[in-house]
Design an enzyme around this catalytic site. Structure first.
Site, mmCIF file in Angstrom:
data_model
loop_
_atom_site.group_PDB
_atom_site.id
_atom_site.type_symbol
_atom_site.label_atom_id
_atom_site.label_comp_id
_atom_site.label_asym_id
_atom_site.label_seq_id
_atom_site.Cartn_x
_atom_site.Cartn_y
_atom_site.Cartn_z
ATOM 1 N N HIS A 266 -4.362 7.427 -47.001
ATOM 2 C CA HIS A 266 -3.110 8.181 -46.947
ATOM 3 C C HIS A 266 -2.550 8.232 -45.531
ATOM 4 O O HIS A 266 -1.404 7.863 -45.283
ATOM 5 C CB HIS A 266 -3.353 9.602 -47.459
ATOM 6 C CG HIS A 266 -2.165 10.497 -47.374
ATOM 7 N ND1 HIS A 266 -1.396 10.821 -48.466
ATOM 8 C CD2 HIS A 266 -1.601 11.143 -46.329
ATOM 9 C CE1 HIS A 266 -0.405 11.616 -48.089
ATOM 10 N NE2 HIS A 266 -0.514 11.828 -46.778
ATOM 11 N N GLU A 267 -3.368 8.682 -44.602
ATOM 12 C CA GLU A 267 -2.885 8.823 -43.235
ATOM 13 C C GLU A 267 -2.531 7.474 -42.620
ATOM 14 O O GLU A 267 -1.595 7.370 -41.817
ATOM 15 C CB GLU A 267 -3.911 9.557 -42.371
ATOM 16 C CG GLU A 267 -4.153 10.995 -42.779
ATOM 17 C CD GLU A 267 -2.889 11.818 -42.871
ATOM 18 O OE1 GLU A 267 -1.930 11.535 -42.136
ATOM 19 O OE2 GLU A 267 -2.851 12.740 -43.693
ATOM 20 N N HIS B 149 0.977 6.540 -43.383
ATOM 21 C CA HIS B 149 1.895 7.065 -42.368
ATOM 22 C C HIS B 149 1.857 6.178 -41.128
ATOM 23 O O HIS B 149 2.884 5.884 -40.511
ATOM 24 C CB HIS B 149 1.474 8.481 -41.956
ATOM 25 C CG HIS B 149 1.828 9.555 -42.931
ATOM 26 N ND1 HIS B 149 3.111 9.781 -43.361
ATOM 27 C CD2 HIS B 149 1.055 10.498 -43.528
ATOM 28 C CE1 HIS B 149 3.115 10.811 -44.194
ATOM 29 N NE2 HIS B 149 1.885 11.257 -44.315
ATOM 30 N N HIS C 109 3.949 3.187 -41.395
ATOM 31 C CA HIS C 109 5.364 3.527 -41.274
ATOM 32 C C HIS C 109 5.771 3.510 -39.801
ATOM 33 O O HIS C 109 6.892 3.109 -39.462
ATOM 34 C CB HIS C 109 5.599 4.920 -41.881
ATOM 35 C CG HIS C 109 6.992 5.149 -42.367
ATOM 36 N ND1 HIS C 109 7.392 6.356 -42.908
ATOM 37 C CD2 HIS C 109 8.091 4.363 -42.398
ATOM 38 C CE1 HIS C 109 8.666 6.277 -43.252
ATOM 39 N NE2 HIS C 109 9.111 5.088 -42.946
#
Length: 771
Positions: free
Chosen positions: A554-555, A558, A561
């Site tokens: 999940h992290e 980010h 991104h």
């Protein structure tokens, strides 16, 4: 200007960064606080807010990490308010390290405050020069210098935000307390500058005739709307009122974070009888003993609190009284009537936000907040959640019945309560799927998951590779640094990871930038992930739960991104997007943790290297939607609490937090006796200290986007470079350079559907397969 870039951590993953205990992910969003322009506000909050954590060292600071990963001699000094900046302050010039990474081996605690104040001074001088320019306003003499302004402030703010989030101490907390109201004033001096806004408004009104490229036009539109939403069109009298409210809110937010951090540390469960820890693994007991020793509590065991309501140890503790004590320690951490009680603060913050919104012409803070989000209105967000609630709560009720059956079969003689849920749901899972978490953990060693799971998936999808760098200074010896190389071998970014829990680290998991990408500024991204995994005792492997594995993916979503950002302007780069879009890349990336090819590459026994047996893989797969009714309901409880607080009007009286919470949950038909909200109001860092106020629904909204997007991959062949390159080009690299709904639609070919989410989260049965 870099000051406008929405850089803060994403996910305050502070937790969930998704609906998961281990993720909070702003995630820590130090994204922050907002009542003013979401991106402008970011700098102020991310710097001023965060974290009140206690130092682990008697001299008031943690030792500096050296380039080699060891520690350098600390030279602590406490800056006095308004301290003059030294000519040798390491922030005065851009770093000479690769990618302009902060020189943490040279930075001392006393360097931050004078650099922050000098940064604000220089930034305001730059802004005033733009505002006072006698030439007619143009894009080139207004927006370009705005984008270039505030670079000193940005450098120090990013580094300060990183250390106060992950490695704070009393000195840094004191700086936060002093600077919080100053940052609010600095923010207002820009947003409410009438001459500056007149130039912005003039260009905005001419934008269709200026022949701007699409990204430049987007910058004009976003900045104009941010200024208007921040109060630029208010009368002088109302601007003065707004400034006072902003200053008060900034101060209270900082106080909330400080109290909560202290309350969370003080609320740890202290156990004086090892027998009460029956059920915990030897490694967990050793870690509890080590935690006690670090607090000078020899002969005892300490279970520190995680940021969420439920605590990981509740799953394995066999003694019900100990489980109840641990749960209540978590539930009441900020409600003890002591110096760490947050209830008075949150009541006033809610009032202030309602008053801010009224000044700006909105019926509530939620109405103001959602105007520039994908959802647009609180009604849309609530309607969306209302579609999920019946299925989620019904499934949770069925799960509760299954748990009660186990309790009754064991002649427990009690009704299931919140502190029983994880313990007995694990037994249900074992019985139903013959799956025990202790069987799984040996296959999820942290370094192997990182290299052969997280990095491997990114390589398969996007062609990027990673090389560890031990010559880059870090803020704490546990931190690791990797250089990221593009598919053609070009060096493109640095990635830091700081995974282990510390008492002086904010709870949860998050991502942020130390340097943001911008073609205009010539900068490449320096990105970091932070989590709070249990650190093993010396000599023991760092074994993760499967939830922890998902948190890492999940992290890193980010992180991608930020790493793939490819924008001209820092204000629009990377994760500088709406709150109900920023969690989309991270939740999407979670899906690759269970992709068969990726999973087989990392799920290997840490002792033997043997892959997870297929029978165990099949059990894990079958259990994918287990407990999803509970997971979704606790997340909905928190999201609806958030929306209830921020739907208050300015005319509403000051609320009693306990009564308000009870009434809001009852209205939402959430039963806190066995499904408490993921966060209680009094320790809801996302909404009171970070940037998720009236935005916690975004985790649910972006689950919809992520699941729909993954279905798009599945429809086109799944884990392929072609799919990955297209997603990178059309989503991950775009930042906020386009309208986000249009951005998604152009990539997917249609608007998102809620159906994949309902199926993937176990809230709807899949149609039978045709024979």
């Amino acid at each position: 200007m870099d000051f406008f870039a929405a850089l803060g951590p994403a996910c305050l993953t502070f937790d969930p960064c998704q609906a998961r205990q281990s993720v909070v992910t702003w995630e820590f969003a130090q994204f922050t606080g907002e009542l003013l322009m979401p991106r402008l506000r970011i700098l102020v909050i991310a710097t001023s807010i965060t974290l009140a954590v206690y130092s682990q060292h008697s001299n008031g600071r943690a030792p500096l990490a050296s380039a080699s990963g060891g520690t350098a001699q600390a030279k602590a000094s406490t800056a006095a308010p308004g301290a003059e900046i030294s000519a040798v302050n390491p922030f005065l010039s851009p770093s000479t390290l690769p990618f302009e990474a902060p020189p943490f081996d040279k930075i001392r605690d006393g360097d931050y405050q004078p650099a922050l104040e000098e940064g604000m001074k220089q930034h305001l001088e730059e802004i005033n020069k733009i505002a006072d320019n006698p030439d007619a306003p143009t894009f080139e003499n207004t927006f370009i210098p705005m984008e270039k302004s505030g670079q000193l402030l940005s450098r120090v703010r990013r580094a300060f935000s990183a250390v106060t989030g992950a490695n704070t101490n009393d000195v840094l907390q004191n700086v936060q307390q002093i600077e919080a109201p100053k940052f609010a004033e600095h923010q207002d001096a820009i947003v409410l500058n009438g001459k500056l806004f007149k130039r912005i408004e003039t260009i905005y009104n001419q934008r269709d005739s200026l022949k701007l490229d699409p990204e430049s036009k987007r910058l004009v539109e976003v900045t104009y709307k941010d200024f208007v939403r921040g109060g630029a069109k208010l009368s002088d009298a109302d601007k003065a009122k707004l400034k006072d409210l902003n200053k008060e809110e900034s101060t209270l937010r900082n106080q909330f974070t400080k109290k909560l951090l202290a309350g969370t540390k003080a609320g740890a469960l202290v156990v004086d009888d090892k027998a009460k820890l029956d059920g915990l693994s030897d490694g967990d007991i050793a870690a509890a003993s080590q935690a006690a020793a670090s607090r000078k509590m020899e002969g005892k065991w300490v279970i520190p609190l995680q940021n969420t309501t439920q605590q990981p140890a509740l799953q394995n503790l066999n003694d019900r009284a100990t489980r109840e004590q641990l749960f209540k320690a978590s539930w009441n951490r900020a409600e003890k009537g002591d110096d760490n009680d947050t209830r008075e603060l949150i009541s006033r913050i809610a009032q202030i936000r309602a008053e801010q919104a009224k000044l700006l012409g909105f019926s509530s803070y939620a109405a103001w907040k959602l105007e520039d989000q994908m959802a647009k209105t609180p009604e849309t967000a609530i309607t969306f959640m209302d579609k999920l609630a019946p299925a989620a709560t019904a499934r949770a009720e069925r799960e509760a019945k299954d748990i009660q059956d186990v309790i009754d079969q064991q002649k427990g003689g009690f009704k299931v309560e919140a502190w029983d849920w994880n313990h007995y749901s694990e037994q249900v899972r074992k019985a139903r799927y013959d799956l025990d978490e202790s069987q799984i953990k040996p296959y999820f060693e942290l370094d192997n998951v990182l290299r052969n799971g997280v990095f491997y998936a990114a390589n398969q999808l996007y062609g990027i590779t990673f090389k560890e760098r031990k010559d880059i200074p870090v803020w704490q010896p546990d931190v690791r640094v990797f250089e990221v190389f593009d598919k053609d071998g070009t060096s493109m970014a640095l990635f830091y990871c700081d995974y282990f829990k510390r008492d002086n680290k904010q709870g949860g998991a998050w991502m942020s930038n130390l340097v943001a990408q911008s073609k205009l500024l010539g900068t490449k991204p320096v990105v970091f992930n932070v989590a709070n995994f249990s650190k093993p005792a010396p000599g023991q492997p760092a074994l993760l739960s499967f939830d922890d594995v998902i948190t890492m993916f999940h992290e890193f979503g980010h992180g991608l991104h930020g790493i793939f950002a490819n924008s001209e302007y820092p204000s629009l780069s990377g994760s500088a997007t709406a709150r109900d879009f920023v969690e989309f890349p991270s939740q999407f990336n979670e899906h690759w943790a269970t992709d068969p090819k990726v999973f087989a590459n990392y799920a290997k026994n840490y002792k033997t290297g043997a892959p997870m047996p297929q029978g165990l893989v099949d059990k894990l797969k079958k259990a994918k939607t287990f407990n999803k009714g509970y997971d979704m309901t606790e997340l909905l409880g928190a999201a609806l609490l958030d929306m209830s607080w921020h739907s208050l009007s300015a005319d509403a009286p000051k609320q009693d937090p306990d009564k308000f919470e009870m009434d809001a949950l009852a209205k939402a038909k959430i039963n806190p006796s066995y499904v408490p909200p993921r966060y209680r109001s009094s320790y809801f860092q996302h909404i009171w200290g970070n940037g998720y106020a009236a935005g916690y629904y975004a985790y649910l909204w972006t689950e919809m986007l992520a699941d729909d997007a993954f279905q798009g991959f599945v429809d086109k062949g799944g884990l392929t470079r072609e799919n990955g390159d297209r997603f990178r080009a059309m989503i991950l690299s775009q930042g906020n350079t386009q309208d986000l709904a249009t951005l998604y639609r152009n990539w997917r070919g249609k608007d998102p559907s809620i159906e994949p989410m309902l199926l993937n989260r176990g809230l709807k049965e899949a149609p039978p397969t045709k024979q």
